[in-house]
Design a protein around this motif. Structure first.
Motif, PDB file in Angstrom:
ATOM      1  N   ARG A 256       7.462   0.545  -2.032  1.00  0.00           N
ATOM      2  CA  ARG A 256       6.461   0.800  -3.078  1.00  0.00           C
ATOM      3  C   ARG A 256       5.983  -0.499  -3.692  1.00  0.00           C
ATOM      4  N   ASP A 257       6.920  -1.399  -4.005  1.00  0.00           N
ATOM      5  CA  ASP A 257       6.533  -2.679  -4.599  1.00  0.00           C
ATOM      6  C   ASP A 257       5.658  -3.488  -3.628  1.00  0.00           C
ATOM      7  N   MET A 258       5.999  -3.433  -2.347  1.00  0.00           N
ATOM      8  CA  MET A 258       5.182  -4.154  -1.365  1.00  0.00           C
ATOM      9  C   MET A 258       3.781  -3.553  -1.278  1.00  0.00           C
ATOM     10  N   LEU A 259       3.690  -2.223  -1.326  1.00  0.00           N
ATOM     11  CA  LEU A 259       2.387  -1.571  -1.283  1.00  0.00           C
ATOM     12  C   LEU A 259       1.554  -1.930  -2.499  1.00  0.00           C
ATOM     13  N   VAL A 260       2.172  -1.950  -3.669  1.00  0.00           N
ATOM     14  CA  VAL A 260       1.456  -2.320  -4.887  1.00  0.00           C
ATOM     15  C   VAL A 260       0.973  -3.768  -4.806  1.00  0.00           C
ATOM     16  N   LYS A 261       1.814  -4.656  -4.291  1.00  0.00           N
ATOM     17  CA  LYS A 261       1.446  -6.064  -4.184  1.00  0.00           C
ATOM     18  C   LYS A 261       0.256  -6.271  -3.249  1.00  0.00           C
ATOM     19  N   LEU A 262       0.259  -5.588  -2.111  1.00  0.00           N
ATOM     20  CA  LEU A 262      -0.832  -5.746  -1.153  1.00  0.00           C
ATOM     21  C   LEU A 262      -2.120  -5.128  -1.678  1.00  0.00           C
ATOM     22  N   LEU A 263      -2.022  -3.961  -2.330  1.00  0.00           N
ATOM     23  CA  LEU A 263      -3.220  -3.354  -2.908  1.00  0.00           C
ATOM     24  C   LEU A 263      -3.814  -4.222  -3.999  1.00  0.00           C
ATOM     25  N   ALA A 264      -2.960  -4.829  -4.800  1.00  0.00           N
ATOM     26  CA  ALA A 264      -3.452  -5.727  -5.846  1.00  0.00           C
ATOM     27  C   ALA A 264      -4.150  -6.937  -5.229  1.00  0.00           C
ATOM     28  N   LYS A 265      -3.641  -7.420  -4.108  1.00  0.00           N
ATOM     29  CA  LYS A 265      -4.251  -8.572  -3.447  1.00  0.00           C
ATOM     30  C   LYS A 265      -5.639  -8.251  -2.923  1.00  0.00           C
ATOM     31  N   HIS A 266      -5.817  -7.087  -2.311  1.00  0.00           N
ATOM     32  CA  HIS A 266      -7.087  -6.772  -1.656  1.00  0.00           C
ATOM     33  C   HIS A 266      -8.100  -6.119  -2.600  1.00  0.00           C
ATOM     34  N   THR A 267      -7.640  -5.532  -3.687  1.00  0.00           N
ATOM     35  CA  THR A 267      -8.566  -4.905  -4.629  1.00  0.00           C
ATOM     36  C   THR A 267      -8.961  -5.821  -5.771  1.00  0.00           C
ATOM     37  N   GLY A 268      -8.224  -6.897  -5.959  1.00  0.00           N
ATOM     38  CA  GLY A 268      -8.531  -7.811  -7.056  1.00  0.00           C
ATOM     39  C   GLY A 268      -7.999  -7.361  -8.392  1.00  0.00           C
ATOM     40  N   ASN A 269      -7.164  -6.342  -8.431  1.00  0.00           N
ATOM     41  CA  ASN A 269      -6.570  -5.872  -9.683  1.00  0.00           C
ATOM     42  C   ASN A 269      -5.191  -6.512  -9.869  1.00  0.00           C
ATOM     43  N   SER A 270      -4.680  -6.392 -11.063  1.00  0.00           N
ATOM     44  CA  SER A 270      -3.354  -6.927 -11.350  1.00  0.00           C
ATOM     45  C   SER A 270      -2.273  -6.001 -10.809  1.00  0.00           C
ATOM     46  N   PHE A 271      -1.085  -6.571 -10.636  1.00  0.00           N
ATOM     47  CA  PHE A 271       0.045  -5.791 -10.137  1.00  0.00           C
ATOM     48  C   PHE A 271       0.369  -4.658 -11.100  1.00  0.00           C
ATOM     49  N   GLU A 272       0.296  -4.917 -12.381  1.00  0.00           N
ATOM     50  CA  GLU A 272       0.636  -3.902 -13.375  1.00  0.00           C
ATOM     51  C   GLU A 272      -0.370  -2.752 -13.365  1.00  0.00           C
ATOM     52  N   LYS A 273      -1.655  -3.066 -13.199  1.00  0.00           N
ATOM     53  CA  LYS A 273      -2.661  -1.999 -13.185  1.00  0.00           C
ATOM     54  C   LYS A 273      -2.488  -1.082 -11.980  1.00  0.00           C
ATOM     55  N   VAL A 274      -2.254  -1.674 -10.808  1.00  0.00           N
ATOM     56  CA  VAL A 274      -2.064  -0.853  -9.613  1.00  0.00           C
ATOM     57  C   VAL A 274      -0.802  -0.020  -9.734  1.00  0.00           C
ATOM     58  N   ALA A 275       0.269  -0.611 -10.254  1.00  0.00           N
ATOM     59  CA  ALA A 275       1.524   0.135 -10.399  1.00  0.00           C
ATOM     60  C   ALA A 275       1.364   1.285 -11.383  1.00  0.00           C
ATOM     61  N   LYS A 276       0.562   1.108 -12.419  1.00  0.00           N
ATOM     62  CA  LYS A 276       0.384   2.172 -13.419  1.00  0.00           C
ATOM     63  C   LYS A 276      -0.388   3.352 -12.841  1.00  0.00           C
ATOM     64  N   VAL A 277      -1.489   3.066 -12.103  1.00  0.00           N
ATOM     65  CA  VAL A 277      -2.268   4.180 -11.559  1.00  0.00           C
ATOM     66  C   VAL A 277      -1.530   4.865 -10.408  1.00  0.00           C
ATOM     67  N   MET A 278      -0.554   4.191  -9.809  1.00  0.00           N
ATOM     68  CA  MET A 278       0.192   4.792  -8.715  1.00  0.00           C
ATOM     69  C   MET A 278       1.352   5.656  -9.182  1.00  0.00           C
ATOM     70  N   GLU A 279       1.571   5.725 -10.481  1.00  0.00           N
ATOM     71  CA  GLU A 279       2.656   6.585 -10.967  1.00  0.00           C
ATOM     72  C   GLU A 279       2.414   8.043 -10.598  1.00  0.00           C
ATOM     73  N   ARG A 280       1.170   8.420 -10.492  1.00  0.00           N
ATOM     74  CA  ARG A 280       0.782   9.738 -10.026  1.00  0.00           C
ATOM     75  C   ARG A 280      -0.298   9.554  -8.958  1.00  0.00           C
ATOM     76  N   PRO A 281      -0.510  10.533  -8.114  1.00  0.00           N
ATOM     77  CA  PRO A 281      -1.571  10.387  -7.097  1.00  0.00           C
ATOM     78  C   PRO A 281      -2.915  10.074  -7.759  1.00  0.00           C
ATOM     79  N   PHE A 282      -3.542   8.995  -7.314  1.00  0.00           N
ATOM     80  CA  PHE A 282      -4.780   8.506  -7.904  1.00  0.00           C
ATOM     81  C   PHE A 282      -5.895   8.673  -6.875  1.00  0.00           C
ATOM     82  N   TYR A 283      -6.732   9.713  -7.084  1.00  0.00           N
ATOM     83  CA  TYR A 283      -7.831  10.014  -6.164  1.00  0.00           C
ATOM     84  C   TYR A 283      -9.077   9.248  -6.586  1.00  0.00           C
TER      85      TYR A 283
END
Length: 335
Positions: A256-283
């Protein structure tokens, strides 16, 4: 050929020089050829067989006006030569019966070999289609196609179309390990080709990561596609002991942490923002996906992912057209 010559000799019944040949034909083909005396008056040969393509075509040729003229000339000359030799030398007449039958069938243009499968046809256009959950068989095929396209031409871009629920099915059941998605991701980063991604249908979980991993500015989504990011799910533990369940849970958290890190890299968002929206399914619909950074453009009807849309000034610049400012009109200057 000797039998065909004997048969042609029998066609000219009025010539006395063919009397012996007529007797041979009647003796040799008495079991296989049906005599039709009534058709002689119509200009057709006396010998015909509906089951023999050669005799059938020969009878049709002899019944034509040209054939009747040749038979009449042969009867007048009576020089011992066989008539209709040009018909015998025809490649179609001398073909085997099976070949003659195939040439007149509806399957004349049927391919002799089966066509290739659809993934191979798409691969000819440098398209890799991911249309199933990321199970080992799908991962193996996708990685092999990406490596093949790099070997074929590393300078041409590759187009990855994604319609996958990731490592789980639509109902949430886990069908593959997270490493399947990471394997495809690492291959996308490793190959030298430019990777353009297109989201069609759904890109969920690891599939959403693959969509975001495309070349910046070349990540597309169709108007009614869906992207969704969620936390990895723990596979069924069954009768595992507590310590084994704990080890697996730690591995899922690392993924999960690796997925959040890679998504943050390619989306330009912070690690904390991606981790927060991933707490529940984010459509995300295409508009939200572009805002979040998963995609760059929405492909509407008539647009192609393989074509680059340029501004008018850029087209003129590439074509070598220079825009010259017109001088002011003299009347305006005077005014």
């Amino acid at each position: 050929m000797a039998e065909c010559c004997s048969l042609l000799g029998g066609l000219v019944g009025s010539s006395p020089s063919f009397s012996s040949r007529k007797q041979i034909v009647r003796t040799r083909f008495s079991k296989n050829v049906r005599l039709a005396p009534a058709r002689v008056s119509m200009g057709l040969p006396p010998l015909s067989s509906p089951n023999d393509p050669f005799l059938h075509h020969l009878a049709a040729a002899a019944s034509s006006p040209l054939g009747r003229e040749q038979l009449a000339d042969a009867r007048k000359k009576d020089d011992g030569t066989l008539p209709l030799l040009d018909i015998i030398s025809d490649s179609i007449m001398m073909a085997a019966p099976a070949q003659v039958e195939r040439s007149t069938s509806y399957n004349e243009h049927r391919p002799r070999r089966p066509p290739p499968d659809l993934p191979s046809l798409l691969l000819n256009s440098r398209i890799v289609y991911i249309g199933m959950p990321l199970v080992p068989a799908v991962t193996e095929l996708v990685i092999a196609e990406l490596l093949y396209l790099q070997w074929l031409d590393p300078r041409q871009p590759s187009y990855v179309y994604i319609n996958s629920t990731g490592t789980s099915r639509a109902d949430g059941e886990t069908v593959g390990m997270e490493t399947e998605g990471f394997a495809i991701y690492d291959t996308l980063m490793q190959v030298r080709n430019e990777i353009q991604t297109v989201g069609v249908g759904a890109a969920i979980g690891q599939a959403c990561l693959l969509l975001a991993a495309g070349e910046k500015g070349r990540r597309y989504m169709l108007p009614h596609a869906t992207a969704m990011i969620q936390q990895p799910r723990l596979p069924s533990t069954g009768q595992m002991s507590a310590i084994d369940v704990h080890i697996r849970a730690k591995e899922v958290i690392n993924n999960r942490d690796m997925l959040v890190k890679l998504l943050a890299k390619h989306t330009g968002n912070s690690f904390e923002k991606v981790a927060k929206v991933m707490e529940r399914p984010f459509y995300m619909n295409p508009t939200k996906a572009v805002e979040f950074g998963v995609a760059d453009k929405i492909l509407w009807r008539g647009q192609e992912a393989m074509a680059e849309t340029l501004k008018t000034e850029e087209w003129d610049k590439r074509a070598g057209i220079r825009v010259v400012q017109r001088p002011a009109v003299e009347g305006n200057q005077m005014g």
